[in-house]
Write a protein that holds these residues in place. Sequence first.
Motif, PDB file in Angstrom:
ATOM      1  N   LYS A 131     -10.755   0.617  11.143  1.00  0.00           N
ATOM      2  CA  LYS A 131     -10.709   0.730   9.681  1.00  0.00           C
ATOM      3  C   LYS A 131      -9.411   1.405   9.233  1.00  0.00           C
ATOM      4  CE  LYS A 131     -15.726   0.855   9.031  1.00  0.00           C
ATOM      5  NZ  LYS A 131     -16.881   1.651   8.540  1.00  0.00           N
ATOM      6  N   GLU A 134      -6.656  -1.218   9.340  1.00  0.00           N
ATOM      7  CA  GLU A 134      -6.819  -2.163   8.229  1.00  0.00           C
ATOM      8  C   GLU A 134      -6.317  -1.552   6.920  1.00  0.00           C
ATOM      9  OE1 GLU A 134     -10.948  -3.073   8.226  1.00  0.00           O
ATOM     10  OE2 GLU A 134     -10.836  -4.488   9.910  1.00  0.00           O
ATOM     11  N   ARG A 137      -2.445  -1.277   6.938  1.00  0.00           N
ATOM     12  CA  ARG A 137      -1.799  -2.566   6.646  1.00  0.00           C
ATOM     13  C   ARG A 137      -1.907  -2.900   5.157  1.00  0.00           C
ATOM     14  NH1 ARG A 137      -3.857  -3.871  11.838  1.00  0.00           N
ATOM     15  NH2 ARG A 137      -2.163  -4.460  13.270  1.00  0.00           N
ATOM     16  N   ALA A 138      -3.047  -2.565   4.564  1.00  0.00           N
ATOM     17  CA  ALA A 138      -3.271  -2.898   3.157  1.00  0.00           C
ATOM     18  C   ALA A 138      -2.299  -2.161   2.236  1.00  0.00           C
ATOM     19  CB  ALA A 138      -4.710  -2.569   2.770  1.00  0.00           C
TER      20      ALA A 138
END
Length: 259
Positions: A131, A134, A137-138
């Motif tokens: 998580k 993720e 990267r976001a």
Amino acid sequence: MPTVLFCIHPSLSPAASRAAGRSLSFPTSLENPVSDPIRTFRHFRDVPDTLWRWPNFSPAEIACRGTGQLKLHPEALDKLQALRDRLGKPLIVRSAYRSPEHNRAVGGAKASKHMDGTAFDIAMSNHDPVKFAEAARAVGFLGFGTYPRTGFMHIDLGPARSWGERFPIRATAFATEAPQAREVLAQSRTLKGTGTAGVATVGAAGVEVAQNVLADMQAAVLPLVPYLDTLRWVFIAVALGGIAVTIYARLDDWKRGKR
């Protein structure tokens, strides 16, 4: 053919500037506008408070661990703060900026992004690595290095690449963090009960003082003394009621797991 003359203003002449003891500075990249440049400080304590806009981090956390120097890279820190906001929990920064000397001392890569101030090593002790990656990267991080044996993940602004071993899957997932259950101060039963008891106690003492004063006054006011005695007992009863409310509220909070 007309003659075209180019006139250089003295204030723009490098020679004139050097003579006046000044130096000219120009933006080195279109990515670093003059309004938000990358700055390097000899020590993190030299960073002005007005320049630091990342509330969940301090200059000491981002500075070089070996020298105390700090390269302030606004874009990288903006993304780090965005990552903190997105995850909603603290980021433990193991390493951020490294001076070239310190980077050599710790065996860092010759072209380490840490020397640019665009890389961060974040401990995974309070994060799920999947998580975390993720979310990183976001918000715009592109480079990822995973180090499960030492428990941290490297993130940087790029170029896009990844390396390292995978983190093992946790046997128990992290519990969802929720804010502690606390009463709103204005609605606190404990506060109301304590305040009522305090006011009533002061009132009872004040009535007793008034009673003693009136007892020494003229006979015309003596008929009021019995009523004041009754009022004093009323205040005492209210005080006891406030104390009872306070005790009940604390016991009820304890039963609900409030601290």
